[in-house]
Design an enzyme around this catalytic site. Structure first.
Site, PDB file in Angstrom:
ATOM      1  N   ALA A 174      -7.075  -4.177   5.767  1.00 26.77           N
ATOM      2  CA  ALA A 174      -5.796  -3.760   5.165  1.00 26.77           C
ATOM      3  C   ALA A 174      -5.197  -2.554   5.877  1.00 26.77           C
ATOM      4  CB  ALA A 174      -5.990  -3.533   3.671  1.00 26.77           C
ATOM      5  N   ASP A 175      -4.814  -1.519   5.095  1.00 23.72           N
ATOM      6  CA  ASP A 175      -4.120  -0.354   5.661  1.00 23.72           C
ATOM      7  C   ASP A 175      -4.996   0.467   6.615  1.00 23.72           C
ATOM      8  OD1 ASP A 175      -5.623   0.152   3.254  1.00 23.72           O
ATOM      9  OD2 ASP A 175      -4.868   2.202   3.298  1.00 23.72           O
ATOM     10  N   HIS A 231      -7.478   2.776  -5.809  1.00 25.95           N
ATOM     11  CA  HIS A 231      -6.207   2.718  -6.537  1.00 25.95           C
ATOM     12  C   HIS A 231      -6.338   3.408  -7.903  1.00 25.95           C
ATOM     13  CE1 HIS A 231      -4.229  -0.484  -3.946  1.00 25.95           C
ATOM     14  NE2 HIS A 231      -5.462  -0.378  -3.467  1.00 25.95           N
ATOM     15  N   ASP A 288       1.318   0.149  -9.736  1.00 23.61           N
ATOM     16  CA  ASP A 288       0.811   0.078  -8.377  1.00 23.61           C
ATOM     17  C   ASP A 288       1.744  -0.809  -7.545  1.00 23.61           C
ATOM     18  OD1 ASP A 288      -0.835  -0.540  -6.068  1.00 23.61           O
ATOM     19  OD2 ASP A 288      -2.536   0.130  -7.267  1.00 23.61           O
TER      20      ASP A 288
END
Ligand code: UDP
Length: 482
Positions: free
Chosen positions: A397-398, A24, A122
């Site tokens: 997660a993704d 991120h 974010d």
């Protein structure tokens, strides 16, 4: 002229706030540099922990000092210093961000001078949306993951309503999920993140936060139209103002060249010490012969898994460069002191192990012929840009959704998800690097070309970034005030 005098007089003040995690922060720093190049006044808010890592391992401060009006600020993430901030335990940060960071952030914004005209936060930071709403500050959210994952997260509530979620116990993981528009024919239970397997607060929070992403002034994504256009058209029915500005690392390189600057060692913005020795090792390897192996900054592996990968790599007979990050194996077993001799021999002959690599440069090196990846979105895009085919082993997660798109939709590699077995590793490495090499190279080369085109003058990401800058400029609440 001092820095204060150079400050762009009519620039709005933008505060950029990433989730304190490697992928991120990396992509948001790249976005920040693009916006700084465009002359915006920026404050970049890091957690104390992250900022400390960046100061230790990067040139981030000297790199940004040349941009007038750019400032770093820091805030606590609420976790104790000794917290590993990796693996599934990383998710604990969402609780401390809510209970500890949020009130500090609120106060910081109230007192910040000049006042913040636009919050670029974010998209996983629900706290930023809450505070922006409370203080009446316009917010643009940036989801640092793929459009396809963002869209699947958005649809979680629909999946629950349709009775497709949560995934119940030991059911058939190949069952198709049909309530995500655009993915009806290929999205299986096993392609959804682990948190879809239980109905708990994480599932609820992620889908609610994702719905909030579609409610701000706009949604920013590190992707490009030629890669995710189909899914983006579905997303635009819920949020018409989507800015696709990626791949950000390539976009930044392009714009820096345009302004006659070069990106020093491609600035990896790393939280770890980068070991550049692997580049000279790569220089000695034949073209396209090396498999690069890295599982990113958050994945943790059991020693059993490490050994399955290791045996698979050695048995494949291929050369490999493997990143074994500090902390990747929190529970080192006895095997740590008892490494089979064939692994040591095979690694000496054909392998190179490092604790952290300059990944963008590695993937761009001619010796690399494939990437065994955890399918983090930055890693995926970095591979796409360099035209490197992938073997995907998503962790959480993704990543589960990204890997399905890599293999099934984009044809850029193979998806090994849910399997960690030396025979499978060996077979997939050979399929990727030998048997199906030409097939994959054809699609990866084509996609890499499209990625380059979209960040060149007139390309979709190039135009979208210009539009974003113009839209932010129009948010200046204090034009002429300073
Ligand atoms: N990375 C790196 N060196 C390494 C491993 C990773 O520079 O040895 C960088 C990589 O280039 C990427 C980031 O770390 O930009 C990882 O982000 P990603 O979204 O792929 O995964 P995450 O770490 O968030 O799971």
């Amino acid at each position: 002229m001092d820095k204060e005098e150079q400050r762009p007089q009519t620039s709005p003040h933008v505060l950029i706030f990433p989730l304190p995690a490697q992928g991120h922060v990396n992509s948001m720093l790249k976005l920040a540099e693009l916006l700084a190049l465009a002359g915006l006044k920026l404050t970049f808010l890091n957690s104390d922990f992250v900022h400390e890592q960046l100061l230790r391992h990067t040139d981030v401060v000297s790199r940004f000092v040349k941009y007038a009006g750019f400032e770093f600020r820091t805030i606590p993430d609420g976790l104790p210093d000794e917290h590993p901030r990796a693996g599934h335990g990383f998710m604990e940060i969402f609780e401390t961000l809510e209970s500890i960071t949020k009130p500090i952030f609120n106060e910081m914004l109230v007192n910040m001078k000049p006042r913040v005209d636009c919050l670029l936060a974010d998209g996983v930071l629900g706290i930023a949306v809450d505070v922006a709403q409370e203080l009446g500050i316009p917010i643009i959210q940036f989801r640092t993951i793929s459009a396809c994952s963002t869209w699947a997260y958005f649809a979680v509530l629909d999946m629950i309503q349709a009775g497709e979620l949560p995934i119940k116990g030991k059911e058939d993981m190949d069952r198709l999920i049909t309530s995500v528009p655009g993915m009806e024919t290929f999205l299986r239970c096993r392609d959804l993140p682990g948190f879809c397997r239980v109905m708990d607060s994480t599932l609820q929070r992620i889908s609610e936060d994702t719905r909030k992403n579609f409610k701000g002034h706009g949604l920013l994504l590190n992707t490009f139209e030629d890669l995710e256009g189909d899914i983006l058209s579905h997303m635009r029915t819920k949020s018409p103002n989507i800015y696709t500005v990626g791949p950000l690392h390539l976009h930044l390189r392009t714009r820096l060249c345009e302004s006659d600057q070069t990106l020093f060692e491609q600035s990896p913005n790393s939280f770890y010490k980068v070991d550049r020795s692997c580049l000279s090792w790569l220089d000695k390897q034949p073209k396209g012969s090396v498999l690069y192996v890295s599982f990113g900054s958050l994945t943790v592996l059991s020693s059993e898994q490490v050994f399955e990968f290791w045996f698979g790599l050695i048995n494949s007979g291929k050369r490999f460069l493997w990143v074994l990050r500090p902390g990747i194996m929190p529970e080192k077993g006895d095997e740590g002191n008892n490494i089979p001799v064939e692994l040591i021999k095979g690694t000496k002959e054909r392998g190179c192990l490092v604790s952290w690599a300059p990944q963008e440069e590695v993937l761009g090196h001619g010796a690399i012929g494939g990437f065994l990846t955890h399918s983090g979105w930055n890693s995926t895009l970095e591979s796409v840009v360099e035209g490197v085919p992938m073997i995907c082993w998503p962790y959480f997660a993704d990543q589960q959704i990204n890997s399905r798109f890599v293999s099934q939709v984009w044809g850029l590699g193979l998806d090994m998800k849910d399997l960690c077995d030396r025979h499978i590793v060996e077979k997939m490495v050979n399929d990727l690097m030998v048997e199906r090499r030409d097939e994959f190279l054809k699609s990866t080369t084509k996609m890499a070309k499209l990625a380059r085109e979209c960040v060149n003058v007139g390309g979709s990401s190039y135009c979208n970034l210009d539009r974003l800058v113009e839209d932010i400029r129009s948010m200046n609440s204090s034009l002429g005030d300073f």
